[in-house]
Design a protein around this motif. Structure first.
Motif, PDB file in Angstrom:
ATOM      1  N   ASN B  73       3.919  14.360  -1.068  1.00 55.95           N
ATOM      2  CA  ASN B  73       3.294  14.983   0.176  1.00 55.95           C
ATOM      3  C   ASN B  73       2.505  15.727  -0.049  1.00 55.95           C
ATOM      4  O   ASN B  73       1.422  15.785   0.973  1.00 55.95           O
ATOM      5  CB  ASN B  73       4.044  15.355   1.214  1.00 55.95           C
ATOM      6  CG  ASN B  73       5.503  14.137   1.675  1.00 55.95           C
ATOM      7  OD1 ASN B  73       4.923  13.500   1.229  1.00 55.95           O
ATOM      8  ND2 ASN B  73       6.456  14.385   1.925  1.00 55.95           N
ATOM      9  N   ARG B  76      -0.591  13.548  -1.366  1.00 57.03           N
ATOM     10  CA  ARG B  76      -1.566  12.016  -0.585  1.00 57.03           C
ATOM     11  C   ARG B  76      -2.204  13.336   0.716  1.00 57.03           C
ATOM     12  O   ARG B  76      -3.224  12.612   1.146  1.00 57.03           O
ATOM     13  CB  ARG B  76      -0.928  11.455  -0.114  1.00 57.03           C
ATOM     14  CG  ARG B  76       0.753  11.214   0.265  1.00 57.03           C
ATOM     15  CD  ARG B  76       1.118  10.518   0.703  1.00 57.03           C
ATOM     16  NE  ARG B  76       2.568  11.043   1.398  1.00 57.03           N
ATOM     17  CZ  ARG B  76       3.590  10.344   2.529  1.00 57.03           C
ATOM     18  NH1 ARG B  76       2.867   8.512   2.470  1.00 57.03           N
ATOM     19  NH2 ARG B  76       3.946  10.305   3.207  1.00 57.03           N
ATOM     20  N   ALA B  77      -1.860  14.144   1.072  1.00 59.41           N
ATOM     21  CA  ALA B  77      -2.400  14.965   1.958  1.00 59.41           C
ATOM     22  C   ALA B  77      -4.023  16.005   1.758  1.00 59.41           C
ATOM     23  O   ALA B  77      -4.750  15.589   2.948  1.00 59.41           O
ATOM     24  CB  ALA B  77      -1.808  16.309   2.896  1.00 59.41           C
ATOM     25  N   PHE B  89      -5.913  -1.351   9.951  1.00 55.32           N
ATOM     26  CA  PHE B  89      -4.618  -1.336  11.322  1.00 55.32           C
ATOM     27  C   PHE B  89      -5.118  -2.598  12.052  1.00 55.32           C
ATOM     28  O   PHE B  89      -6.012  -2.005  12.892  1.00 55.32           O
ATOM     29  CB  PHE B  89      -3.573  -0.109  11.249  1.00 55.32           C
ATOM     30  CG  PHE B  89      -3.666   0.700  10.725  1.00 55.32           C
ATOM     31  CD1 PHE B  89      -2.853   0.155   9.145  1.00 55.32           C
ATOM     32  CD2 PHE B  89      -4.015   1.692  10.726  1.00 55.32           C
ATOM     33  CE1 PHE B  89      -1.807   1.542   7.940  1.00 55.32           C
ATOM     34  CE2 PHE B  89      -3.136   2.722   9.491  1.00 55.32           C
ATOM     35  CZ  PHE B  89      -3.121   2.263   8.159  1.00 55.32           C
ATOM     36  N   ASN B  97      -7.414   3.617  14.256  1.00 53.37           N
ATOM     37  CA  ASN B  97      -6.235   3.600  12.914  1.00 53.37           C
ATOM     38  C   ASN B  97      -7.457   5.627  12.375  1.00 53.37           C
ATOM     39  O   ASN B  97      -6.931   5.200  11.983  1.00 53.37           O
ATOM     40  CB  ASN B  97      -8.307   2.901  12.757  1.00 53.37           C
ATOM     41  CG  ASN B  97      -7.179   1.324  12.036  1.00 53.37           C
ATOM     42  OD1 ASN B  97      -6.832   1.152  10.814  1.00 53.37           O
ATOM     43  ND2 ASN B  97      -7.282   0.589  13.428  1.00 53.37           N
ATOM     44  N   LEU B 100      -4.242   8.189  14.306  1.00 58.52           N
ATOM     45  CA  LEU B 100      -3.277   8.308  13.545  1.00 58.52           C
ATOM     46  C   LEU B 100      -2.831   8.732  12.491  1.00 58.52           C
ATOM     47  O   LEU B 100      -1.803   9.329  12.898  1.00 58.52           O
ATOM     48  CB  LEU B 100      -3.030   6.747  13.166  1.00 58.52           C
ATOM     49  CG  LEU B 100      -0.780   6.251  12.178  1.00 58.52           C
ATOM     50  CD1 LEU B 100      -0.179   6.406  14.641  1.00 58.52           C
ATOM     51  CD2 LEU B 100      -1.605   4.352  12.710  1.00 58.52           C
ATOM     52  N   GLY B 101      -3.908   8.921  12.091  1.00 63.06           N
ATOM     53  CA  GLY B 101      -2.912  10.014  10.471  1.00 63.06           C
ATOM     54  C   GLY B 101      -3.152  11.553  10.939  1.00 63.06           C
ATOM     55  O   GLY B 101      -2.391  11.872  10.713  1.00 63.06           O
ATOM     56  N   ARG B 104      -0.062  11.747  13.691  1.00 57.49           N
ATOM     57  CA  ARG B 104       1.363  11.547  13.037  1.00 57.49           C
ATOM     58  C   ARG B 104       1.443  13.020  12.414  1.00 57.49           C
ATOM     59  O   ARG B 104       2.614  13.314  11.459  1.00 57.49           O
ATOM     60  CB  ARG B 104       1.461  10.678  13.168  1.00 57.49           C
ATOM     61  CG  ARG B 104       1.249   9.643  13.572  1.00 57.49           C
ATOM     62  CD  ARG B 104       2.081   9.905  15.316  1.00 57.49           C
ATOM     63  NE  ARG B 104       4.082  10.252  14.515  1.00 57.49           N
ATOM     64  CZ  ARG B 104       4.626  10.380  15.875  1.00 57.49           C
ATOM     65  NH1 ARG B 104       4.205  10.331  17.042  1.00 57.49           N
ATOM     66  NH2 ARG B 104       5.305  10.517  15.383  1.00 57.49           N
ATOM     67  N   ALA B 105       0.459  12.685  10.954  1.00 59.52           N
ATOM     68  CA  ALA B 105       0.661  13.898   9.573  1.00 59.52           C
ATOM     69  C   ALA B 105       0.535  14.757   9.516  1.00 59.52           C
ATOM     70  O   ALA B 105       0.854  16.015   9.162  1.00 59.52           O
ATOM     71  CB  ALA B 105       0.014  12.942   8.740  1.00 59.52           C
ATOM     72  N   ARG B 149     -11.762   6.830   8.340  1.00 60.13           N
ATOM     73  CA  ARG B 149     -10.289   7.280   8.052  1.00 60.13           C
ATOM     74  C   ARG B 149      -9.317   7.567   7.347  1.00 60.13           C
ATOM     75  O   ARG B 149      -8.746   8.793   7.112  1.00 60.13           O
ATOM     76  CB  ARG B 149      -9.563   5.476   8.078  1.00 60.13           C
ATOM     77  CG  ARG B 149      -7.952   6.232   8.182  1.00 60.13           C
ATOM     78  CD  ARG B 149      -7.334   4.978   8.103  1.00 60.13           C
ATOM     79  NE  ARG B 149      -6.983   3.937   6.996  1.00 60.13           N
ATOM     80  CZ  ARG B 149      -6.779   2.735   7.247  1.00 60.13           C
ATOM     81  NH1 ARG B 149      -5.640   2.205   8.069  1.00 60.13           N
ATOM     82  NH2 ARG B 149      -6.818   1.652   5.299  1.00 60.13           N
ATOM     83  N   MET B 153      -8.474  12.826   6.945  1.00 61.73           N
ATOM     84  CA  MET B 153      -7.270  13.607   6.467  1.00 61.73           C
ATOM     85  C   MET B 153      -7.681  15.177   6.097  1.00 61.73           C
ATOM     86  O   MET B 153      -7.460  15.999   5.930  1.00 61.73           O
ATOM     87  CB  MET B 153      -6.580  12.813   5.843  1.00 61.73           C
ATOM     88  CG  MET B 153      -5.871  11.524   6.540  1.00 61.73           C
ATOM     89  SD  MET B 153      -4.300  11.818   8.382  1.00 61.73           S
ATOM     90  CE  MET B 153      -3.412  12.966   7.113  1.00 61.73           C
TER      91      MET B 153
END
Lengths: 246, 242
Positions: B73, B76-77, B89, B97, B100-101, B104-105, B149, B153
């Motif tokens: 975790n 990948r962040a 998506f 698209n 979302l990350g 949510r993340a 996208r 992040m």
């Protein structure tokens, strides 16, 4: 749809001239006929309520059973197979009898006819729903999981926001089939005394001795109900597809 | 920033990576090339743990990838990835698209995520496509959305896995331009690509892989003008002269 119904109803009215048919029994023009019709349709709400409650529960169980079936863990997959094979092997009628008459003996709790019917139908259907979900989820490209992984989504979020919305769209026709199937199978719950469409028809036949006419009406009741459901599912499919196009 | 030390990986009997070692510094731009099946993609997929390695060590940004959930975790962040097939998506709009990350993340609010998304859509030069669905965009636009996208992040490292291989020729440049812009901004990048013009322009280090091994590494000048190994010479000859 209206034309289709007219064509279907046409032979009924034609045969009304024959001496062998006695449509008077459900003729809405007479007092007794109207009472009989109302009596028959009185089962409609139970058929609908029973089927829809059962399908909602069976879809939920089906999804919860499908997910372990997609795991890399052999035990979880084994659990999925065991559940599906076991439940699929029980005839619905047998399951209804078992839940209504058998289960209270183990649990000590008596169960209402309605909930016995819901549980039996939902359990029986959940094995099929699980297989439908599994196939739908497996049809989603591996790249979707990898993209979700790369933006740090958790397993739950990946399923909820990425995989399931796409999978459900693909399996919608199959889910619609199951709902139609459920509406028809709900007639079996009449054997334990559920006052749904089939039970009502059976009871009226016993008092009126006109099985031909009354069961014909019963057939039409299911037909109309299921045509409506099919139309609703198709409408939903179209709506979900247009979402992405314009 | 990334340290890969004697990493091996098998797919069944097939050895995809054989004792691969490489160091990537912060801000460094590395281009990896080599014939198909040489382990290029597998190597960069190990860095964000889309594949797990069987032996050797991988340390990213001070975190050792030891197979634990926490390491996964954490990594990948910090590592963004762009795929050959875009992997957008399809049921979500471009904007969805992108948000979302972050929502949510990363726990951003919807408005903050939208602002961030629009910032990066501007950067890849397609802010006007925010409300469209991926299938309404050209391949080049889709890949630029995919880059945005990943950038949403706010990763420290970007991995590109043959980002232009699925594109029509006339769309390759728009994607390479975005990548070159990213390189100029100081992003640490590892790109698997056969676009040698791009490699010459932006790479600090070239890596040539064959049969799961790193055969040759070096700065682009020496790599292109004077490759040491025969395999690398043959490969460059094939892809540069057509």
């Amino acid at each position: 749809m209206k034309r289709l119904l007219a064509i279907l109803l046409c032979p009924l009215f034609l045969t009304g001239c024959s001496a062998d048919w006695g449509w008077y029994v459900v003729n809405p023009g007479t007092k007794q006929g109207l009472t009989n019709l109302k009596f028959l349709l009185g089962g409609l709400q139970y058929t609908v309520l029973l089927s829809f409650t059962a399908i909602l529960i069976s879809i939920t169980i089906g999804l919860l059973i499908a997910l372990p079936g997609l795991s890399s863990n052999g035990w979880l997959r084994g659990f999925n197979r065991l559940y599906v094979e076991l439940i699929r092997a029980i005839p619905i009628l047998v399951l209804i009898l078992w839940v209504y008459y058998g289960m209270p003996q183990i649990s000590g709790l008596s169960i209402s006819v309605f909930w016995a019917g819901v549980i039996a139908l939902a359990l029986s259907d959940s094995a099929f729903e699980a297989e439908i979900f599994r196939a739908g989820i497996q049809s989603i490209d591996k790249g979707q999981y990898e993209a979700a992984h790369s933006i740090s989504l958790s397993y739950g979020d990946t399923m909820r926001f990425v995989i399931l919305p796409q999978a459900i769209k693909r399996i919608l026709p199959a889910l619609g089939n199951q709902l139609v199937y459920m509406l028809k199978m709900s007639s079996l719950v009449s054997v334990i005394g559920m006052q749904e469409l089939t039970r009502k028809a059976n009871e009226l036949v016993v008092t009126e001795y006109r099985p031909l006419e009354i069961y014909t009406i019963l057939v039409l009741e299911y037909l109309v109900l299921i045509l409506l459901v099919s139309a609703a599912v198709r409408w939903l499919e179209r709506r979900m597809n247009t979402d992405e196009r314009h | 920033m990334i340290s890969i030390d004697r990493v091996s990986k098998f797919f069944g009997e097939f050895q995809a990576l054989n004792q691969v070692s490489i160091e990537v510094m912060a801000g460094e731009r590395v281009v990896v090339c080599g014939p198909s099946g040489s382990g290029k993609s597998t190597m960069i997929r190990c860095i964000n743990q889309l594949e797990t390695h069987e032996s050797g060590r991988i340390i990213v940004d001070g975190v050792e990838l030891d197979g634990s959930r926490e390491a996964l975790n954490a990594i990948r962040a910090r590592v963004g990835m762009v795929f050959q097939q875009f992997n957008l998506f399809p049921h979500l709009t471009v904007l969805q698209n992108l948000t979302l990350g972050p929502v949510r993340a990363r726990g951003l609010s919807e408005p903050a995520a939208r602002e961030l998304a629009m910032h990066y859509l501007d950067r890849v030069q397609i802010p006007e496509q925010a409300d469209k669905y991926p299938r309404q965009l050209s391949g080049g636009q889709q890949q630029r959305v995919a880059i945005a996208r990943a950038l949403c992040m706010e990763p420290g490292i970007m991995l590109f896995d043959e980002p232009t291989s699925a594109l029509d020729p006339e769309m390759i440049n728009e994607v390479l331009e975005v990548m070159a812009g990213l390189a100029e901004s100081g992003m640490t990048m590892i790109c698997v690509t056969h676009e040698m013009g791009f490699a010459r322009r932006v790479a600090d280090k070239m890596v040539f892989m064959d049969h799961g091994e790193i055969v040759e590494t070096g700065p682009p000048d020496r790599f292109f003008e004077n490759p040491e190994s025969k395999r690398c010479q043959d490969f460059l000859q094939k892809i540069l002269h057509h």
